[in-house]
Scaffold this motif. Structure first.
Motif, PDB file in Angstrom:
ATOM      1  N   ALA A 104      -3.659   8.031 -11.170  1.00 39.87           N
ATOM      2  CA  ALA A 104      -2.853   7.681  -9.992  1.00 39.87           C
ATOM      3  C   ALA A 104      -3.359   6.387  -9.369  1.00 39.87           C
ATOM      4  CB  ALA A 104      -2.899   8.804  -8.968  1.00 39.87           C
ATOM      5  N   VAL A 105      -2.424   5.579  -8.901  1.00 41.68           N
ATOM      6  CA  VAL A 105      -2.758   4.331  -8.205  1.00 41.68           C
ATOM      7  C   VAL A 105      -1.951   4.297  -6.914  1.00 41.68           C
ATOM      8  CG1 VAL A 105      -2.719   1.804  -8.302  1.00 41.68           C
ATOM      9  CG2 VAL A 105      -3.134   3.105 -10.388  1.00 41.68           C
ATOM     10  N   ALA A 106      -2.644   4.037  -5.798  1.00 36.04           N
ATOM     11  CA  ALA A 106      -1.945   3.984  -4.506  1.00 36.04           C
ATOM     12  C   ALA A 106      -2.416   2.758  -3.729  1.00 36.04           C
ATOM     13  CB  ALA A 106      -2.224   5.256  -3.723  1.00 36.04           C
ATOM     14  N   PHE A 107      -1.512   2.173  -2.942  1.00 33.82           N
ATOM     15  CA  PHE A 107      -1.868   1.063  -2.052  1.00 33.82           C
ATOM     16  C   PHE A 107      -1.926   1.587  -0.626  1.00 33.82           C
ATOM     17  CE2 PHE A 107       0.110  -2.587  -4.799  1.00 33.82           C
ATOM     18  CZ  PHE A 107      -0.933  -2.438  -5.706  1.00 33.82           C
ATOM     19  N   ARG A 108      -2.836   1.015   0.149  1.00 32.08           N
ATOM     20  CA  ARG A 108      -2.910   1.347   1.562  1.00 32.08           C
ATOM     21  C   ARG A 108      -3.036   0.032   2.336  1.00 32.08           C
ATOM     22  NH1 ARG A 108      -6.917   6.076   3.771  1.00 32.08           N
ATOM     23  NH2 ARG A 108      -6.462   5.870   5.980  1.00 32.08           N
ATOM     24  N   SER A 109      -2.411  -0.049   3.461  1.00 30.43           N
ATOM     25  CA  SER A 109      -2.369  -1.286   4.254  1.00 30.43           C
ATOM     26  C   SER A 109      -1.800  -2.428   3.414  1.00 30.43           C
ATOM     27  CB  SER A 109      -3.761  -1.669   4.763  1.00 30.43           C
ATOM     28  OG  SER A 109      -4.302  -0.615   5.531  1.00 30.43           O
ATOM     29  N   GLY A 110      -0.718  -2.143   2.756  1.00 31.59           N
ATOM     30  CA  GLY A 110      -0.094  -3.120   1.871  1.00 31.59           C
ATOM     31  C   GLY A 110       0.385  -4.369   2.596  1.00 31.59           C
ATOM     32  N   TYR A 111       0.565  -4.252   3.898  1.00 28.25           N
ATOM     33  CA  TYR A 111       0.995  -5.436   4.655  1.00 28.25           C
ATOM     34  C   TYR A 111      -0.168  -6.430   4.809  1.00 28.25           C
ATOM     35  CZ  TYR A 111      -1.278  -2.575   8.171  1.00 28.25           C
ATOM     36  OH  TYR A 111      -2.181  -1.786   8.825  1.00 28.25           O
ATOM     37  N   ALA A 112      -1.424  -5.969   4.550  1.00 27.15           N
ATOM     38  CA  ALA A 112      -2.585  -6.856   4.721  1.00 27.15           C
ATOM     39  C   ALA A 112      -2.920  -7.606   3.442  1.00 27.15           C
ATOM     40  CB  ALA A 112      -3.786  -6.050   5.191  1.00 27.15           C
ATOM     41  N   ALA A 113      -1.931  -7.792   2.589  1.00 22.70           N
ATOM     42  CA  ALA A 113      -2.148  -8.574   1.363  1.00 22.70           C
ATOM     43  C   ALA A 113      -0.793  -9.044   0.840  1.00 22.70           C
ATOM     44  CB  ALA A 113      -2.846  -7.726   0.301  1.00 22.70           C
ATOM     45  N   ARG A 114      -0.749 -10.281   0.462  1.00 24.77           N
ATOM     46  CA  ARG A 114       0.464 -10.810  -0.172  1.00 24.77           C
ATOM     47  C   ARG A 114       0.061 -11.355  -1.545  1.00 24.77           C
ATOM     48  NH1 ARG A 114       4.720 -11.889   3.524  1.00 24.77           N
ATOM     49  NH2 ARG A 114       4.056 -11.410   5.645  1.00 24.77           N
ATOM     50  N   GLY A 115       0.945 -11.165  -2.499  1.00 24.16           N
ATOM     51  CA  GLY A 115       0.610 -11.673  -3.824  1.00 24.16           C
ATOM     52  C   GLY A 115       1.358 -10.925  -4.913  1.00 24.16           C
ATOM     53  N   THR A 116       0.876 -11.082  -6.119  1.00 26.53           N
ATOM     54  CA  THR A 116       1.527 -10.453  -7.273  1.00 26.53           C
ATOM     55  C   THR A 116       0.589  -9.422  -7.890  1.00 26.53           C
ATOM     56  OG1 THR A 116       0.656 -12.114  -8.777  1.00 26.53           O
ATOM     57  CG2 THR A 116       2.802 -12.574  -7.794  1.00 26.53           C
ATOM     58  N   TYR A 117       1.161  -8.500  -8.606  1.00 32.93           N
ATOM     59  CA  TYR A 117       0.343  -7.537  -9.355  1.00 32.93           C
ATOM     60  C   TYR A 117       1.142  -7.048 -10.556  1.00 32.93           C
ATOM     61  CZ  TYR A 117       3.179  -4.024  -6.933  1.00 32.93           C
ATOM     62  OH  TYR A 117       4.225  -3.288  -6.457  1.00 32.93           O
ATOM     63  N   ALA A 118       0.440  -6.494 -11.509  1.00 35.95           N
ATOM     64  CA  ALA A 118       1.091  -5.880 -12.675  1.00 35.95           C
ATOM     65  C   ALA A 118       0.167  -4.816 -13.224  1.00 35.95           C
ATOM     66  CB  ALA A 118       1.381  -6.929 -13.734  1.00 35.95           C
ATOM     67  N   LEU A 119       0.733  -3.743 -13.677  1.00 32.37           N
ATOM     68  CA  LEU A 119      -0.046  -2.709 -14.359  1.00 32.37           C
ATOM     69  C   LEU A 119       0.862  -1.940 -15.304  1.00 32.37           C
ATOM     70  CD1 LEU A 119       0.443   0.482 -13.215  1.00 32.37           C
ATOM     71  CD2 LEU A 119      -0.541  -0.542 -11.177  1.00 32.37           C
ATOM     72  N   GLU A 120       0.238  -1.335 -16.290  1.00 31.39           N
ATOM     73  CA  GLU A 120       0.964  -0.475 -17.238  1.00 31.39           C
ATOM     74  C   GLU A 120       0.433   0.936 -17.077  1.00 31.39           C
ATOM     75  OE1 GLU A 120       2.980  -1.185 -20.167  1.00 31.39           O
ATOM     76  OE2 GLU A 120       3.084  -3.376 -20.019  1.00 31.39           O
ATOM     77  N   ALA A 121       1.337   1.883 -16.854  1.00 30.65           N
ATOM     78  CA  ALA A 121       0.931   3.273 -16.695  1.00 30.65           C
ATOM     79  C   ALA A 121       1.478   4.094 -17.856  1.00 30.65           C
ATOM     80  CB  ALA A 121       1.470   3.837 -15.383  1.00 30.65           C
ATOM     81  N   ALA A 122       0.673   5.054 -18.296  1.00 35.89           N
ATOM     82  CA  ALA A 122       1.105   5.918 -19.401  1.00 35.89           C
ATOM     83  C   ALA A 122       1.932   7.071 -18.863  1.00 35.89           C
ATOM     84  CB  ALA A 122      -0.111   6.420 -20.166  1.00 35.89           C
ATOM     85  N   ARG A 123       3.102   6.759 -18.383  1.00 32.40           N
ATOM     86  CA  ARG A 123       4.037   7.797 -17.940  1.00 32.40           C
ATOM     87  C   ARG A 123       5.441   7.220 -18.053  1.00 32.40           C
ATOM     88  NH1 ARG A 123       4.508  11.423 -12.409  1.00 32.40           N
ATOM     89  NH2 ARG A 123       5.369  13.200 -13.518  1.00 32.40           N
ATOM     90  N   VAL A 124       6.353   8.055 -18.494  1.00 28.87           N
ATOM     91  CA  VAL A 124       7.707   7.561 -18.727  1.00 28.87           C
ATOM     92  C   VAL A 124       8.317   7.089 -17.404  1.00 28.87           C
ATOM     93  CG1 VAL A 124       8.789   9.845 -18.479  1.00 28.87           C
ATOM     94  CG2 VAL A 124       9.875   8.088 -19.908  1.00 28.87           C
ATOM     95  N   GLU A 125       9.096   5.996 -17.474  1.00 30.20           N
ATOM     96  CA  GLU A 125       9.559   5.339 -16.252  1.00 30.20           C
ATOM     97  C   GLU A 125      10.397   6.260 -15.370  1.00 30.20           C
ATOM     98  OE1 GLU A 125      12.701   2.750 -16.340  1.00 30.20           O
ATOM     99  OE2 GLU A 125      12.060   1.531 -14.646  1.00 30.20           O
TER     100      GLU A 125
END
Lengths: 199, 337
Positions: B264-285
């Motif tokens: 599991a991946v979660a963001f907290r205080s997402g407003y305190a960061a601007r930018g790009t990200y990418a990840l691949e998760a092993a779970r069907v979309e």
């Protein structure tokens, strides 16, 4: 027995001893057979060494990414490799770019000639051959090493300065290998063969 | 020959008869010795001849060469399938098709040398690529929520990296503790492994040093790992979670990602960061998509698309003397995190 008889016996014994000695020398000499490993320019040791050098050269070039640019160093307007002879290939065991330099270092200084040919799949499924380096007809003791390279539709040709151009294989018109599988991103699978022999 | 008559020797001790026997014995010994020598010599020649033949090793080398080139082709096939497919089914079929095409072409080449080469897809793991391409957007979900879960229930996460604008990050002292960081509203990424243990990665701007970004990890056991600092190049800092790096430099504190299967991946205080990200998760979309991201969304929103997380392909090679069969497990950029 008289003294004369004993002298005769000793003489005979001497001859027999000499015969035994000579026979043993002849026998020992005959045992040294000429085998495939006997030293000569066509020694199996040398062939094995050249084959290992050629295989190592291809492995290294494939691993460090210098093999692919050599295959794509193609002049679209002349329909041959950049700086090659009128026939489109290089005529000595050397070529531009990093792969050519490696070929030169591996073989030329050691008195070894080489051909490099690129075998690709044609549109009909048969195989075609393009020469990258052709130094002559190999001798009977030539060795061969090969490596496989996959070319993709979006691979770009390299310019004479060794930098990638904007021409992709999908857009190339005179490239030696055709798109063997037009419906797929795979353009062709090319086998690079290095044939080396002692000059 | 020496004197072999049985006539008594006038010399004392009967020497002639003895000498004849001696000659015969010596001849026999010599003959045996020569035969033994010939056998040893031939054995040496044969052994040397066989031992130095490049034949066997050459054929094995060829089989292994096909394995290496197949591995590269399969990694590329996954990338091509990911780029072209819009549903898990189309991604799978695109992968199967490219593997089959490559296998046919390579088999044509191998056949000339009298070899047979076959690649067969054994299994595929569906995946989801989550990405935000807009560098000026905060790391919130599609509807603007700052605390949100990107993915959970995954069998693994790989290729996770964020590139954040330094000026958008919350400011706090470089050695701040968790309470201070939370009070400052620092951006936080929570990664949970399959046992439920969670690591929290805080990314913030050092309030005491200009243009320095700090990455601090709160370990699953509650301890705070040593901080990783980086100067913001061109105003941004790249945090490689999967490859444990900050702006290209190794960051040991992020090493947990490679040692655990992140589910599991979660963001907290997402407003305190601007930018790009990418990840691949092993779970069907279809299982990942819960409205936080937009399926096949454009660059202005956090988007998801179906991918192949991994695949296993069976390779069979048959040469005149060497047969080789193996299963290739293909996981592009095989660093989990």
């Amino acid at each position: 027995m008289t003294a004369a008889d004993r002298g005769q016996a000793f003489t005979l014994e001497g001859f027999v001893a000499a015969l035994v000695l000579l026979s043993s020398v002849v026998f020992a000499l005959q045992m040294t057979a000429v085998t495939p490993l006997s030293p000569s320019t066509s020694s199996q040791h040398l062939e094995g060494q050249q084959a290992a050098v050629a295989a190592g050269l291809l492995d290294q070039a494939a691993a460090n990414g210098s093999l692919r640019p050599a295959l794509l160093y193609w002049n679209e307007s002349t329909g041959g490799f950049h700086g090659a002879s009128a026939k489109g290939y290089y005529t000595s065991c050397t070529a531009p770019l990093a792969f050519g330099v490696r070929l030169d270092r591996a073989f030329t200084d050691r008195g070894v000639a080489c051909n490099v040919q690129l075998r690709y799949v044609t549109a009909t499924g048969s195989l075609g051959v393009e020469r990258l380096v052709y130094a002559g007809t190999p001798t009977d003791d030539a060795v061969l090493a090969s490596a496989t390279v996959t070319l993709y539709d979006d691979d770009v040709l390299y310019g004479v300065d060794g930098r990638p151009t904007g021409t992709t294989l999908a857009n190339a018109t005179t490239f030696y290998a055709p798109d063997a599988d037009p419906g797929s991103p795979v353009y062709n699978v090319v086998q690079v063969q290095v044939i080396a022999w002692r000059m | 020959m020496a004197h072999v008559s049985r006539t008594p020797d006038p010399a004392p001790g009967g020497r002639t008869a003895d000498r004849a026997q001696l000659m015969l014995a010596t001849a026999l010994v010599l003959a045996t010795l020569f035969v033994a020598l010939a056998l040893v010599m031939n054995a040496v020649i044969f052994t040397e001849n066989v031992a130095t033949q490049a034949d066997a090793s050459g054929r094995v080398h060829e089989a292994l060469g096909y394995r290496n080139v197949a591995n590269e082709a399969l990694t590329r096939a996954i990338a091509d399938a990911d780029a072209g497919g819009t549903t898990p089914a189309t991604v799978r079929s695109a992968f199967r098709a490219e593997v089959a095409n490559w296998s046919d072409l390579a088999a044509s080449q191998a056949a000339v040398n009298g070899h047979d080469l076959t690649l067969t897809v054994a299994s595929m793991t569906d995946g989801t690529r989550l990405v935000q391409a807009n560098a000026s957007r905060p790391l919130t979900n599609a509807s603007g929520a700052a605390d949100w879960t990107l993915v959970d229930g995954a069998a693994g996460v790989r290729s996770f990296a964020l590139t954040l604008t330094a000026s958008s990050l919350a400011a706090a002292p470089g050695d701040a503790n968790v309470t201070t960081l939370r009070a400052a509203g620092a951006f936080e990424v929570g990664l949970t492994n399959s046992s439920g243990a969670t690591w929290r990665v805080f990314v913030y701007r050092d309030s005491t040093v200009s243009n320095v970004v700090v990455v601090r990890v709160l370990n699953a056991d509650g301890s705070l790992a040593p901080a990783c600092n980086a100067t913001a190049t061109n105003g941004t800092v790249t945090v490689g979670v999967s490859n444990a790096s900050v702006e290209g430099a190794p960051c040991a504190a992020l090493g947990f990602a490679a040692r655990n299967t992140v589910q599991a991946v979660a963001f907290r205080s997402g407003y305190a960061a601007r930018g790009t990200y990418a990840l691949e998760a092993a779970r069907v979309e279809t299982a990942v998509d819960d409205g936080d991201v937009v399926h096949l969304g454009g660059p202005s929103v956090p988007a998801s698309r179906p991918t192949l997380y991994a695949a296993t392909v069976s390779l069979e090679y048959a040469g005149p003397k060497v047969g080789y069969r193996t299963t290739l497990a293909v996981v592009p950029e095989a660093v989990h995190g």
